[in-house]
Write a protein that holds these residues in place. Structure first.
Motif, short mmCIF file in Angstrom:
data_model
loop_
_atom_site.label_atom_id
_atom_site.label_comp_id
_atom_site.label_asym_id
_atom_site.label_seq_id
_atom_site.Cartn_x
_atom_site.Cartn_y
_atom_site.Cartn_z
N HIS A 741 6.23 -45.48 24.68
CA HIS A 741 6.68 -44.28 25.36
C HIS A 741 5.55 -43.59 26.11
CE1 HIS A 741 10.17 -44.75 22.68
NE2 HIS A 741 10.83 -43.94 23.52
N GLY A 742 4.31 -43.80 25.65
CA GLY A 742 3.19 -43.10 26.27
C GLY A 742 2.76 -43.68 27.60
N VAL A 743 3.14 -44.90 27.91
CA VAL A 743 2.73 -45.50 29.19
C VAL A 743 3.34 -44.73 30.36
CG1 VAL A 743 2.88 -47.57 30.61
CG2 VAL A 743 2.34 -47.76 28.18
N GLY A 744 4.62 -44.44 30.22
CA GLY A 744 5.29 -43.65 31.24
C GLY A 744 5.67 -44.45 32.47
N SER A 745 6.90 -44.28 32.89
CA SER A 745 7.41 -44.95 34.09
C SER A 745 8.68 -44.23 34.49
CB SER A 745 7.70 -46.43 33.83
OG SER A 745 8.42 -46.98 34.92
N ARG A 746 8.85 -43.99 35.76
CA ARG A 746 10.03 -43.28 36.23
C ARG A 746 11.30 -44.06 36.00
NH1 ARG A 746 10.19 -43.39 42.74
NH2 ARG A 746 12.19 -42.43 42.23
N THR A 781 19.07 -50.91 42.71
CA THR A 781 18.97 -51.99 41.73
C THR A 781 17.53 -52.47 41.73
OG1 THR A 781 21.25 -52.64 42.10
CG2 THR A 781 19.79 -54.27 41.09
N LEU A 782 16.90 -52.45 40.54
CA LEU A 782 15.51 -52.84 40.43
C LEU A 782 15.36 -54.35 40.61
CD1 LEU A 782 14.42 -50.67 37.37
CD2 LEU A 782 14.00 -50.20 39.79
N THR A 783 14.25 -54.75 41.26
CA THR A 783 13.94 -56.18 41.42
C THR A 783 13.10 -56.65 40.26
OG1 THR A 783 11.89 -55.77 42.64
CG2 THR A 783 13.96 -55.88 43.94
N ASP A 784 13.02 -57.96 40.08
CA ASP A 784 12.21 -58.52 38.99
C ASP A 784 10.76 -58.17 39.17
OD1 ASP A 784 14.38 -59.59 37.72
OD2 ASP A 784 14.13 -61.60 38.55
N ASP A 785 10.27 -58.17 40.38
CA ASP A 785 8.85 -57.87 40.60
C ASP A 785 8.53 -56.44 40.19
OD1 ASP A 785 8.43 -60.40 41.56
OD2 ASP A 785 8.67 -59.84 43.68
N GLU A 786 9.44 -55.52 40.50
CA GLU A 786 9.19 -54.14 40.12
C GLU A 786 9.19 -53.99 38.60
OE1 GLU A 786 11.11 -51.43 43.64
OE2 GLU A 786 12.48 -52.53 42.34
N VAL A 787 10.15 -54.61 37.93
CA VAL A 787 10.25 -54.49 36.47
C VAL A 787 9.06 -55.16 35.81
CG1 VAL A 787 11.60 -55.15 34.46
CG2 VAL A 787 12.75 -54.27 36.50
N ASN A 788 8.67 -56.31 36.31
CA ASN A 788 7.54 -57.03 35.70
C ASN A 788 6.27 -56.20 35.79
OD1 ASN A 788 9.15 -59.18 35.05
ND2 ASN A 788 8.66 -60.36 36.89
N GLY A 789 6.10 -55.50 36.89
CA GLY A 789 4.90 -54.67 37.04
C GLY A 789 4.90 -53.53 36.02
N PHE A 790 6.06 -52.87 35.89
CA PHE A 790 6.13 -51.79 34.90
C PHE A 790 5.90 -52.32 33.49
CE2 PHE A 790 9.44 -50.07 38.05
CZ PHE A 790 8.46 -49.46 38.81
N HIS A 791 6.51 -53.43 33.19
CA HIS A 791 6.44 -53.96 31.82
C HIS A 791 5.04 -54.45 31.49
CE1 HIS A 791 8.37 -55.17 28.13
NE2 HIS A 791 7.76 -56.37 28.20
N ARG A 793 2.28 -53.18 32.35
CA ARG A 793 1.46 -52.03 31.95
C ARG A 793 1.68 -51.68 30.47
NH1 ARG A 793 3.37 -47.70 36.10
NH2 ARG A 793 2.19 -46.33 34.68
N ILE A 794 2.93 -51.83 30.01
CA ILE A 794 3.21 -51.57 28.59
C ILE A 794 2.52 -52.60 27.72
CG2 ILE A 794 5.06 -51.59 26.86
CD1 ILE A 794 6.86 -50.26 28.90
N VAL A 795 2.60 -53.87 28.11
CA VAL A 795 1.98 -54.94 27.32
C VAL A 795 0.47 -54.72 27.23
CG1 VAL A 795 1.49 -57.41 27.27
CG2 VAL A 795 3.79 -56.60 27.83
N GLU A 796 -0.14 -54.37 28.36
CA GLU A 796 -1.59 -54.15 28.36
C GLU A 796 -1.96 -52.97 27.45
OE1 GLU A 796 -2.46 -53.56 32.45
OE2 GLU A 796 -2.32 -55.70 32.99
N ALA A 797 -1.14 -51.94 27.43
CA ALA A 797 -1.43 -50.80 26.55
C ALA A 797 -1.34 -51.21 25.09
CB ALA A 797 -0.46 -49.66 26.85
#
Length: 807
Positions: A741-746, A781-791, A793-797
């Motif tokens: 939850h702390g990573v944050g994403s719109r 509708t979100l694209t895979d590239d957009e979702v992968n980028g957001f996700h 950041r969560i994995v790295e955190a």
């Protein structure tokens, strides 16, 4: 209290029918609970004369009787043996219906026709037992109904009295009320003292060592009596009010008690050692055998009537076996006394003995009636048992008790009752029951000064007199008016509203509420292993506890809840979801003008047994920590609390150290939850694992809340990503979710932990967690590239902050 119509008429004319009198007594506060009419429906039972009594031709134990009814001669088969030719008997004619719904029919008994039945007293409802048929007086008129011929037609009123009306525990007391209701005069004059031979003080003496417990003790001595059956009028009078006839002397004491309300006791004078009476307290541990043959261990508070050596009666309760009236008794010492009501009540309750005498003494008898009843009983004993009374009586009586007058205001009486009675009418009503009413003098023109008689212990204040006016005037004469009142609209207090919401939520979740006493035993803190310096041991003590195990106020609800669980489990109720919402108490550091204790509202939850109800489609999995945690989370959600977290290992001594947690809001503790320690369960004889929680509701309600915002539903689909990661065992799921939850994403919508694994393939000291993150946009509708980028950041955190290894 039982009283009969005929007995009442000896003291006052009865202007009403029995039914009307019953109604008027009830409306005057003396509730008539039942009416029994003696002889009702028995006019077909008549006086008949036995013309002959012959043996039955076919039965040795039966007789064949021929009776004359005055109009015809009938043949009756009888099984009794106490009759002879010429006797007058009670004949129940064919068609009669005797008590018990026993109908008389014409029948053949061993071949001989019987045209009725010769009745005993028992069969006519006149006695509980009888040895043979009823033999009537020789002057009874043949052919007349038996009850009419003997004057036995009567009505018994069964009156339920409140404890304050001890003055009505006698025929005289009820008659006083009847006379007042009918505007009649009470006919009662104290009997003249019976004269005798030899001064009583030459034969006996009385010493009262406890005047506070026995303010008055009077006695008379009667010598040369003959113990035997009571005359028929006395026996039947007692039986009509439900008392069994014993012998002439004992029956007289019971008769006077019922008539005047003063219990009496007769001692066999020759069995009194030292030929004297001593009234003293019992010695602790002293043994005493009462008239019923039971032995009792006495205490120092018990008041005893003693002779020159030892106890012979429990004062005001029951006489002793060692001085009772016997067939060979020839000299009687008759006791009439006033005993302190509290003294008699304490002894009676402790020993479990309730008698007609104790019933009256406990409520308070008329101290001025003591010598009157004594003289009445003396004359009746001389009449029924013969003998000679010693001259005079012993009457140990100190200063008469003071009875201060009570004033009553006409204006106040009318204001309270809602009536408009004249002052003179109030005086008439109070005077009708024997109160002495005089003008209030300089007090006020509408005031009356009322002297309270010795038989009315319940009249102490003006409001008592107003109540007397109300009942004598007639409750049904007081107009029915609606009180004036305004209608106000009140909002439910917020605290009460919160409590109601908690109850509704928990009930909807399958919990049942329990309610326990707020008092517990000081030993309960040891059972839940509280440390010696734990603040919860400093409980508020009760000034007057009901028992040792209810002597202090609760500082926590846990012991009471465990007691409830243990009790229900002992009844084989194993699947339990319980809650208690009650205050706990702790002492104030400084006691001021307010209460001596701080009171805080607390909520306790408890679970044990199966997770789901028993059924063919249900699993048998037991409840665990997370079931309880879920119930607590529902309450947090109910009130919209924010920044609330569960801190592992609650630190409570009665919880399992590895299966408990604290509920905190920042640094403030809101409560605890967890599995109860096995040692604590053993002390409560509980064999199942138990989950328990206690929340400080005031702290919970004072925690900051999060504003709830409405978010429009998106028209676009979500996209989800699953990630499995390996972390150290000490890393909590809460830390993982806080990182996500702390990573944050719109576009972040939700994260769910959906798997926990620790088997083969996972290094020792590690565990595998799987999380699912959902993303959604309100605009596209979100694209895979957009979702992968957001996700990513969560994995790295997760890798950076928790040292997670992505599987």
């Amino acid at each position: 209290m039982n009283v009969t119509w005929n007995w009442l008429k000896e003291f006052t004319p009865c202007l009403y029918s029995p039914e009307e009198l019953a109604h008027r007594l009830t409306m005057a506060g003396l509730e008539v609970e039942g009416l029994r009419k003696f002889g009702e429906g028995l006019d077909s039972v008549i006086v008949a004369r036995l013309e002959s009594v012959d043996p039955h031709p076919d039965a040795e134990r039966l007789t064949l009787c021929r009776v004359d009814t005055g109009t015809e001669r009938l043949q009756i088969v009888c099984g009794a043996k106490n009759h002879k030719t010429g006797d007058l008997v009670a004949l129940a004619q064919v068609g009669s219906v005797l008590p018990g719904d026993f109908k008389i029919k014409k029948s053949k008994i061993r071949g001989c026709e019987s045209q009725g039945m010769l009745c005993s007293e028992k069969e006519l409802g006149l006695a509980e037992e009888s040895a043979g048929i009823l033999i009537l007086p020789p002057d009874a008129p043949v052919g007349r109904p038996v009850f009419e011929a003997l004057g036995l037609k009567d009505v018994r009123f069964e009156i339920g009295l409140t404890p304050n009306r001890s003055d009505c525990l006698s025929v005289l007391g009820i008659a006083r009320e009847v006379a007042a209701l009918g505007g009649q005069t009470l006919r009662f004059s104290p009997p003249r003292a019976a004269t005798g031979e030899g001064d009583i003080r030459a034969f006996t003496s009385v010493e009262v060592h406890e005047p506070g417990h026995c303010p008055r003790y009077a006695a008379r001595l009667i010598r040369g009596i003959a113990i035997g059956p009571s005359p028929a009028w006395l026996a039947r009078r007692l039986e009509s009010v439900g008392l069994r006839s014993i012998n002439n002397v004992v029956d007289v004491t019971n008769y006077v008690m019922m008539e005047l309300g003063q219990p009496l006791h007769a001692f066999d004078f020759n069995l009194l050692r030292g030929r004297r009476i001593v009234v003293r307290r019992a010695a602790a541990g002293e043994l005493f055998t009462t008239l019923d043959g039971k032995q009792h261990t006495l205490e120092a508070d018990d008041l005893m009537i003693c002779d020159g050596v030892g106890a012979v009666a429990l004062a005001g309760v029951m006489g002793g076996e060692n001085s009772e009236i016997r067939p060979e008794t020839c000299d009687v010492l008759l006791e009439s006394a006033y005993f302190n009501p509290m003294t008699v009540r304490r002894t009676s309750k402790r020993l479990g003995i309730h008698t007609e005498a104790s019933h009256r003494f406990e409520r308070g008898v008329d101290i001025d009636m003591t010598p009157v009843a004594l003289e009445r009983a003396t004359r009746l004993i001389l009449e029924t048992a013969g003998g000679t009374a010693a001259q005079g009586r012993i009457d140990v009586f100190g200063a008469p008790p003071e009875r201060p007058p009570v004033t009553i205001s006409t204006a106040r009486c009318n204001a309270i009752l809602g009536v408009t009675l004249k002052a003179e009418r109030i005086r008439e009503l109070l005077s009708s029951i024997g109160l002495s009413v005089t003008p209030g003098g300089d007090l006020s023109d509408d005031m009356w000064r009322v002297a309270i008689p010795s038989w009315r212990h319940d009249l102490e204040r003006e409001i008592d007199l107003i109540e007397e006016v109300a009942r004598l005037h007639g409750y049904d004469e007081i107009p029915a008016t609606l009180p004036g009142c305004g209608v106000d609209s009140w909002l439910i207090p917020e605290a009460a509203n919160r409590v109601a919401r908690i109850r509704q939520a928990l009930t909807a979740a399958g919990f049942s509420e329990v309610v326990n006493y707020s008092f517990v035993s000081p030993g309960c803190w040891d059972k839940i292993r509280l440390a010696a310096d734990d603040s919860r041991r400093r409980a508020v003590p009760l000034l007057n506890p009901l028992a040792e195990d209810q002597s202090v106020m609760r500082t926590t609800l846990v012991p009471s809840m465990l007691e409830v669980l243990a009790r229900n489990l002992s009844y084989r109720c194993r699947d339990l979801r319980l809650f208690e919402l009650r205050p706990v108490f702790s002492p104030r550091s400084t006691v001021g003008k307010g209460n001596a204790a701080l009171e805080r509202l607390s909520l306790c939850l408890a679970l044990c047994g199966r997770r789901a109800p028993e059924g063919w489609a249900q699993s048998n999995e037991p409840v665990d920590f997370f079931d309880l945690k879920g119930a607590v989370e529902n309450l947090i959600e109910l009130f919209g609390l924010g920044n609330v977290c569960f801190v592992p290992d609650g630190g409570e001594p009665f919880l399992h150290p590895g299966k408990s947690a604290l509920l905190k809001n920042g640094e403030r503790v809101l409560g605890f939850l967890g599995e109860v320690h096995p040692q604590v369960l053993g002390r409560f004889d509980i064999e199942l694992p138990v989950l328990i929680c206690e929340l400080d509701l005031e702290a919970l309600w004072n925690a900051p809340t999060e504003a709830r915002k409405f978010r429009p539903l998106s028209r676009f689909p979500n996209v989800q990503r699953d990630t499995a990661l390996v972390v150290n065992l000490e890393v909590s799921a809460q830390a993982v979710m806080e990182t996500v939850h702390g990573v944050g994403s719109r576009y972040f919508e939700e994260a769910v932990l959906f798997d926990l694994y620790g088997g083969p393939g996972i290094p020792e000291g590690k565990k595998s967690l799987a999380i699912r993150v959902r993303y959604r946009s309100d605009e596209k509708t979100l694209t895979d590239d957009e979702v992968n980028g957001f996700h990513q950041r969560i994995v790295e955190a997760l890798v950076k902050r928790l040292g997670a290894v992505i599987r």
